[in-house]
Design a protein around this motif. Structure first.
Motif, PDB file in Angstrom:
ATOM      1  N   VAL A  14      -0.387  -3.948   4.371  1.00 37.23           N
ATOM      2  CA  VAL A  14      -1.304  -4.853   3.679  1.00 37.23           C
ATOM      3  C   VAL A  14      -0.886  -5.042   2.227  1.00 37.23           C
ATOM      4  N   LEU A  15      -0.491  -3.949   1.587  1.00 40.62           N
ATOM      5  CA  LEU A  15      -0.143  -3.984   0.170  1.00 40.62           C
ATOM      6  C   LEU A  15       1.137  -4.775  -0.093  1.00 40.62           C
ATOM      7  N   SER A  16       2.135  -4.580   0.770  1.00 42.43           N
ATOM      8  CA  SER A  16       3.437  -5.219   0.542  1.00 42.43           C
ATOM      9  C   SER A  16       3.645  -6.485   1.358  1.00 42.43           C
ATOM     10  N   GLY A  17       2.857  -6.663   2.413  1.00 39.94           N
ATOM     11  CA  GLY A  17       3.029  -7.834   3.266  1.00 39.94           C
ATOM     12  C   GLY A  17       4.291  -7.784   4.102  1.00 39.94           C
ATOM     13  N   SER A  18       4.815  -6.590   4.305  1.00 43.60           N
ATOM     14  CA  SER A  18       6.061  -6.460   5.063  1.00 43.60           C
ATOM     15  C   SER A  18       6.214  -5.041   5.595  1.00 43.60           C
TER      16      SER A  18
ATOM     17  N   THR B  68      -5.384   1.199  -5.930  1.00 37.51           N
ATOM     18  CA  THR B  68      -4.765   0.677  -4.709  1.00 37.51           C
ATOM     19  C   THR B  68      -3.477   1.423  -4.383  1.00 37.51           C
ATOM     20  N   GLN B  69      -2.649   1.642  -5.398  1.00 35.95           N
ATOM     21  CA  GLN B  69      -1.403   2.372  -5.186  1.00 35.95           C
ATOM     22  C   GLN B  69      -1.661   3.823  -4.792  1.00 35.95           C
ATOM     23  N   ALA B  70      -2.730   4.395  -5.332  1.00 42.03           N
ATOM     24  CA  ALA B  70      -3.067   5.777  -4.989  1.00 42.03           C
ATOM     25  C   ALA B  70      -3.581   5.895  -3.561  1.00 42.03           C
ATOM     26  N   SER B  71      -4.091   4.800  -3.020  1.00 45.25           N
ATOM     27  CA  SER B  71      -4.702   4.854  -1.696  1.00 45.25           C
ATOM     28  C   SER B  71      -3.702   5.219  -0.607  1.00 45.25           C
ATOM     29  N   VAL B  72      -2.511   4.636  -0.658  1.00 42.72           N
ATOM     30  CA  VAL B  72      -1.528   4.858   0.405  1.00 42.72           C
ATOM     31  C   VAL B  72      -1.074   6.319   0.433  1.00 42.72           C
ATOM     32  N   ILE B  73      -0.571   6.816  -0.686  1.00 42.28           N
ATOM     33  CA  ILE B  73      -0.114   8.203  -0.732  1.00 42.28           C
ATOM     34  C   ILE B  73      -1.303   9.157  -0.628  1.00 42.28           C
ATOM     35  N   GLY B  74      -2.487   8.693  -1.051  1.00 45.42           N
ATOM     36  CA  GLY B  74      -3.673   9.539  -0.970  1.00 45.42           C
ATOM     37  C   GLY B  74      -4.060   9.854   0.463  1.00 45.42           C
ATOM     38  N   VAL B  75      -4.003   8.871   1.336  1.00 50.01           N
ATOM     39  CA  VAL B  75      -4.317   9.097   2.749  1.00 50.01           C
ATOM     40  C   VAL B  75      -3.330  10.085   3.353  1.00 50.01           C
ATOM     41  N   VAL B  76      -2.059   9.944   3.019  1.00 50.35           N
ATOM     42  CA  VAL B  76      -1.043  10.889   3.498  1.00 50.35           C
ATOM     43  C   VAL B  76      -1.339  12.299   2.995  1.00 50.35           C
ATOM     44  N   THR B  77      -1.761  12.401   1.737  1.00 51.67           N
ATOM     45  CA  THR B  77      -2.012  13.698   1.129  1.00 51.67           C
ATOM     46  C   THR B  77      -3.190  14.418   1.780  1.00 51.67           C
TER      47      THR B  77
ATOM     48  N   VAL C 299       5.298  -9.977   7.293  1.00 53.32           N
ATOM     49  CA  VAL C 299       4.053 -10.110   8.061  1.00 53.32           C
ATOM     50  C   VAL C 299       3.561 -11.549   7.959  1.00 53.32           C
ATOM     51  N   THR C 300       3.189 -12.125   9.085  1.00 56.69           N
ATOM     52  CA  THR C 300       2.729 -13.526   9.113  1.00 56.69           C
ATOM     53  C   THR C 300       1.275 -13.641   9.543  1.00 56.69           C
ATOM     54  N   ILE C 301       0.599 -12.537   9.733  1.00 59.99           N
ATOM     55  CA  ILE C 301      -0.796 -12.553  10.187  1.00 59.99           C
ATOM     56  C   ILE C 301      -1.712 -12.686   8.969  1.00 59.99           C
ATOM     57  N   ASP C 302      -2.417 -13.802   8.869  1.00 59.44           N
ATOM     58  CA  ASP C 302      -3.253 -14.087   7.699  1.00 59.44           C
ATOM     59  C   ASP C 302      -4.355 -13.057   7.515  1.00 59.44           C
ATOM     60  N   SER C 303      -4.961 -12.605   8.617  1.00 59.32           N
ATOM     61  CA  SER C 303      -6.066 -11.655   8.506  1.00 59.32           C
ATOM     62  C   SER C 303      -5.618 -10.330   7.897  1.00 59.32           C
ATOM     63  N   VAL C 304      -4.359  -9.986   8.080  1.00 62.22           N
ATOM     64  CA  VAL C 304      -3.811  -8.766   7.474  1.00 62.22           C
ATOM     65  C   VAL C 304      -3.509  -9.002   6.007  1.00 62.22           C
ATOM     66  N   LEU C 305      -2.885 -10.110   5.709  1.00 56.96           N
ATOM     67  CA  LEU C 305      -2.508 -10.419   4.332  1.00 56.96           C
ATOM     68  C   LEU C 305      -3.723 -10.612   3.430  1.00 56.96           C
ATOM     69  N   ARG C 306      -4.803 -11.149   3.989  1.00 56.48           N
ATOM     70  CA  ARG C 306      -5.999 -11.406   3.177  1.00 56.48           C
ATOM     71  C   ARG C 306      -6.632 -10.128   2.646  1.00 56.48           C
ATOM     72  N   LEU C 307      -6.421  -9.017   3.334  1.00 53.37           N
ATOM     73  CA  LEU C 307      -6.995  -7.747   2.875  1.00 53.37           C
ATOM     74  C   LEU C 307      -6.428  -7.322   1.522  1.00 53.37           C
ATOM     75  N   GLY C 308      -5.249  -7.818   1.196  1.00 53.93           N
ATOM     76  CA  GLY C 308      -4.641  -7.474  -0.081  1.00 53.93           C
ATOM     77  C   GLY C 308      -4.970  -8.443  -1.193  1.00 53.93           C
ATOM     78  N   GLU C 309      -5.742  -9.495  -0.889  1.00 56.34           N
ATOM     79  CA  GLU C 309      -6.084 -10.498  -1.892  1.00 56.34           C
ATOM     80  C   GLU C 309      -7.413 -10.172  -2.558  1.00 56.34           C
TER      81      GLU C 309
END
Length: 339
Positions: free
Chosen positions: A255-259, A68-77, A169-179
């Motif tokens: 999604v990962l940080s909720g903020s 999951t952590q690799a995904s964010v920087i991976g897309v940038v890379t 972030v207060t949008i449940d549909s966004v936050l749920r992606l990280g659960e």
């Protein structure tokens, strides 16, 4: 009597199949060796993590966290790989991620829900990429200077938007992606997005005219121009692609940080460049590999995870990471010579 025509030979005197220079086979072999070398380094790190912290490192939750952590920087890379392959550089990716993340998490944006946050993040990324591309391709600015200016401007604007505060972030549909309930067969949605971006990037670079033009521009821009390639337009497209990847990464980070925070994406540019170079992308342009870049990202993320599990100080982590980077590059160079 006419003399027989000899088949084409490469610089080493090897005859190529069907009249094709054997140099292409040599380049393919070297790419395979680089990939195997990176896989060897990654496997060694997994063994180290399994030996030092077997119960924690090999736990399914921890492995999911690493991916999951690799995904964010991976897309940038992935986006950075295209830019470097073309002979350019983008120092603003981290700042663009920060700006996109805070712009997409303002109260006004969150009123439009999931779609509003995703759309805003991608549009901001594309907008920054457009500015970079116009300045470099049509304004004649050096990529280092143009993207450095974008880095400063985007960071400043992100700070101005947030006023130094964290935007929740207060949008449940966004936050749920990280659960964990949103995992697909045990795979986090962020990892799935990363995999899709990687596959699309690989196909784009290796199986399309766009990819061949990117390599040509990076190898020799003047020769590419004489061959009929619109070099300026190609460079514009590449920075747009990099900006789009930053926008996607910003959404994943939300999604990962909720903020959204103005400090998001700190030093992403250095990590992305290092991962691409270690993966086999030539810094001077003309050669790039999405597969190698992704392996480089996984190596970096695994190193960080192992150090965190072993409670090593941050300074020790940085020193060890630098040493491993140098060692990995030396191994690749040595094995490439013997290919």
């Amino acid at each position: 009597m006419t003399q027989p025509v000899s088949p084409p030979r490469d610089t080493a005197g090897k005859i190529g199949p069907a009249g094709r220079p054997a140099t292409w086979r040599s380049l393919s072999a070297r790419a395979d060796v680089r990939t195997l070398s990176l896989l060897g380094v990654l496997a060694a790190l997994v063994v180290i993590g399994g030996v030092t912290k077997p119960d924690e490192f090999l736990d399914t939750r921890n492995l999911q966290l690493v991916l999951t952590q690799a995904s964010v920087i991976g897309v940038v890379t992935v986006g950075m790989t295209f830019v470097i392959t073309s002979g350019g550089i983008d120092l603003s990716v981290g700042a663009i991620v920060a700006l996109a993340s805070v712009w997409a998490t303002t109260v006004a944006t969150q009123e439009y829900g999931f779609v509003g946050i995703l759309f805003t993040a991608m549009v901001v990324g594309l907008g920054c990429g457009l500015v970079n591309g116009l300045l470099i391709a049509y304004g004649g600015m050096v990529p280092f200077i143009a993207t450095l200016a974008m880095l400063a401007s985007a960071r400043g604007l992100a700070l101005q938007i947030t006023d130094g505060k964290t935007q929740i972030v207060t949008i449940d549909s966004v936050l749920r992606l990280g659960e964990r309930d949103s995992y697909v067969l045990g795979v986090p949605p962020l990892v799935i997005v990363f995999a899709i971006v990687t596959i699309v990037g690989w196909l784009l670079l290796n199986r399309t005219t766009f990819g061949r033009r990117t390599v040509a521009v990076g190898g020799n821009s003047e020769a590419a121009r004489l061959a009929g390639i619109d070099v300026r337009r190609q460079r514009l497209y590449l920075y747009l692609l990099s900006g789009l990847c930053c926008g996607i990464a910003a959404f994943l980070l939300i999604v990962l940080s909720g903020s959204g925070q103005n400090t998001n994406g700190n030093l992403y540019e250095l990590d992305a460049i290092a991962a691409a170079i270690i993966g086999g992308t030539l810094l001077s342009g003309g050669r790039g590999t999405v597969t190698g870049s992704v392996l480089g990202v996984l190596i970096f993320t695994t190193i960080t995870n192992i150090f965190a599990l072993n409670n090593l100080q941050s300074d020790v982590q940085q020193i060890a990471k630098g040493a491993i980077i140098v060692a990995a590059v030396l191994v690749q160079r040595r094995t490439a010579r013997t290919a």
